[in-house]
Write a protein that holds these residues in place. Structure first.
Motif, PDB file in Angstrom:
ATOM      1  N   THR A   1       0.836  -1.192   0.000  1.00  0.00           N
ATOM      2  CA  THR A   1       0.000   0.000   0.000  1.00  0.00           C
ATOM      3  C   THR A   1       0.875   1.247   0.000  1.00  0.00           C
ATOM      4  OG1 THR A   1      -1.752   1.201   1.164  1.00  0.00           O
ATOM      5  CG2 THR A   1      -0.195  -0.006   2.536  1.00  0.00           C
ATOM      6  N   THR A   2       0.372   2.315  -0.618  1.00  0.00           N
ATOM      7  CA  THR A   2       1.090   3.586  -0.543  1.00  0.00           C
ATOM      8  C   THR A   2       0.285   4.566   0.302  1.00  0.00           C
ATOM      9  OG1 THR A   2       0.029   4.281  -2.589  1.00  0.00           O
ATOM     10  CG2 THR A   2       2.228   3.339  -2.798  1.00  0.00           C
ATOM     11  N   LYS A   3      -0.815   4.038   0.897  1.00  0.00           N
ATOM     12  CA  LYS A   3      -1.694   4.919   1.663  1.00  0.00           C
ATOM     13  C   LYS A   3      -1.402   4.811   3.149  1.00  0.00           C
ATOM     14  CE  LYS A   3      -5.190   3.953  -1.734  1.00  0.00           C
ATOM     15  NZ  LYS A   3      -6.295   3.043  -2.005  1.00  0.00           N
TER      16      LYS A   3
END
Ligand code: ADP
Ligand code: MG
Length: 397
Positions: free
Chosen positions: A331-333
């Motif tokens: 994830t990049t969140k």
């Protein structure tokens, strides 16, 4: 058989040459069988004499120990090149101990191989005549065992983790409800100075929701999916998904557009799961358009496939991340679980479909789901039917 030959040996002077020829033929035939059996077995077999010189080395033993050629004039270990083998055979043969399945590692240019070796005393006619050595290359077996063990422990761990996740879900829901009740009580009784407390409650609620989504996603990802495919209309599923997401899209100033090719075929789907797969993609698309934009869901056919394309005008995905986004926990969140696309991927695989992504940073991304269109069953006639037809046309003509 041996007794027959020994008898023959006693009266060899009186056996006519034809008889002798026959006896030799018999011995030779018998020998070929022994030889064939020895050379056909995958086990390596070596027989040594009392001086530890090899009397016999079968083909598998030659292969496992990499003998190019060997002689009866030197000890077994003098004819080997691998250090570990030389040491092992020199020690154990001279010590005259019996050995059962000792593992010796040998180094090959292609990597280390594990050889299992047993040595027992060879007794012939009541006397010790040398040694019988049994060898087996157990490298692959070892690898398979290790793989199996790993898969088993992973499965056990997954079950355990799924159990824990499941147990977390209920108290979490209960905490969430209790918080709402507290909020309501506070609202009623202390209307004046409770603003700061509401702020705290909201934060706790957000954290609970986050925990809940981690647990739910995790369970979805690890549990076996019970998918039942039936012939169904994908456009109806998309319509349902759009209705579900309309409000959220509007809030984010995103226009939701659908484009359906006319006369779309039915395909084999599990409505509930396909909906989940699409929702995961659409939620990501909305998150990728923080400034608003357009989300287009289109349906078309190409060859034998129905294509569902979800296109956004968002931030895009850097090329080096394109292969990673389906991996679990990627994830990049800040608040992401990294399981959404993993689940989507799993669902589409269960539909015998594929999923592809195209993306250009700062222009947007398109996720395309390919689902196979069921083909009309071709009636293949049995072979003899052709023959019948020919005959029929004969009688007609
Ligand atoms: N439409 C999209 N636009 C840009 N990035 C995306 C898009 N869809 C997925 N991604 C990237 O893939 C990652 C993994 O997505 P996902 O598996 O759904 O996990 P999560 O949404 O929890 O991060 C996201 O964090 C994001 O970096
Ligand atoms: Mg996601």
């Amino acid at each position: 058989m041996k007794a027959v030959y020994e008898n023959a040996l006693k009266r060899i002077d009186r056996i006519p040459s034809d008889g002798l020829k026959q006896i030799i033929r018999n011995i030779s035939a018998e020998n070929s069988i022994y030889e064939a059996a020895l050379n056909s077995t995958l086990d390596g077999i070596i027989v040594t004499d009392l001086e530890h010189n090899p009397l016999l080395i079968n083909r598998s033993a030659e292969k496992i120990l990499r003998f190019v050629s060997w002689t009866q004039d030197l000890t077994l270990w003098e004819q080997l090149s691998d250090e570990n083998l030389v040491t092992f055979f020199r020690k154990s043969l001279t010590a005259e101990e019996n050995i059962f399945n000792r593992e010796v590692s040998i180094n090959r240019p292609s990597g280390t191989r594990v050889i299992s070796i047993s040595i027992s005393t060879l007794v012939s006619e009541g006397k010790i005549a040398g040694n019988l050595i049994h060898i087996e290359d157990i490298t692959e077996k070892r690898r398979r065992d290790a793989q199996l063990r790993r898969a088993e422990s992973l499965a056990a761990l997954t079950t355990l983790a799924a159990g824990v996740a499941h147990e977390i879900k209920n108290p979490l829901a209960s905490i969430r409800i209790q918080l709402s009740i507290m909020r309501r009580i506070l609202e009623k009784r202390y209307l004046k100075d409770i603003e700061p407390i509401f702020h705290n409650i909201s934060l706790v609620e957000q954290e609970i929701d986050r925990l809940n989504s981690i647990v739910v996603d995790f369970l979805f990802a690890v549990r076996p999916m019970d998918i039942t495919l039936i012939r169904d209309r994908v456009e109806e599923v998309i319509q349902e998904v759009v209705e579900l997401m309309n409000h959220e899209a509007e809030e984010h100033r995103i226009a939701l557009v659908t484009q359906f090719e006319p006369a779309l075929p039915e395909v084999m789907i599990d409505r509930k799961h396909l909906k989940q797969a699409l929702l995961n993609i659409i939620k990501n698309a909305i998150a990728a358009m923080p400034e608003g934009g357009t989300l287009t869901i289109s349906l078309s056919t190409q060859n034998d496939e129905l294509l569902i394309a979800v296109k956004d005008t968002g931030i895009g995905i850097p090329e080096e991340l394109l292969t990673k986004i389906f991996e679990p926990y990627f994830t990049t969140k800040e608040n992401g679980t990294g399981l959404g696309l993993t689940i989507t991927f799993k669902i589409i695989k269960e539909h015998n479909g594929e999923i592809t992504v195209e993306s250009a940073p700062s222009k947007g991304s398109t996720f395309t789901i390919h689902l196979p269109i069921p083909q009309p069953e071709q009636k293949s006639l049995p072979k003899w039917d052709d023959g019948l037809k020919v005959e029929a046309s004969h009688t007609e003509g």
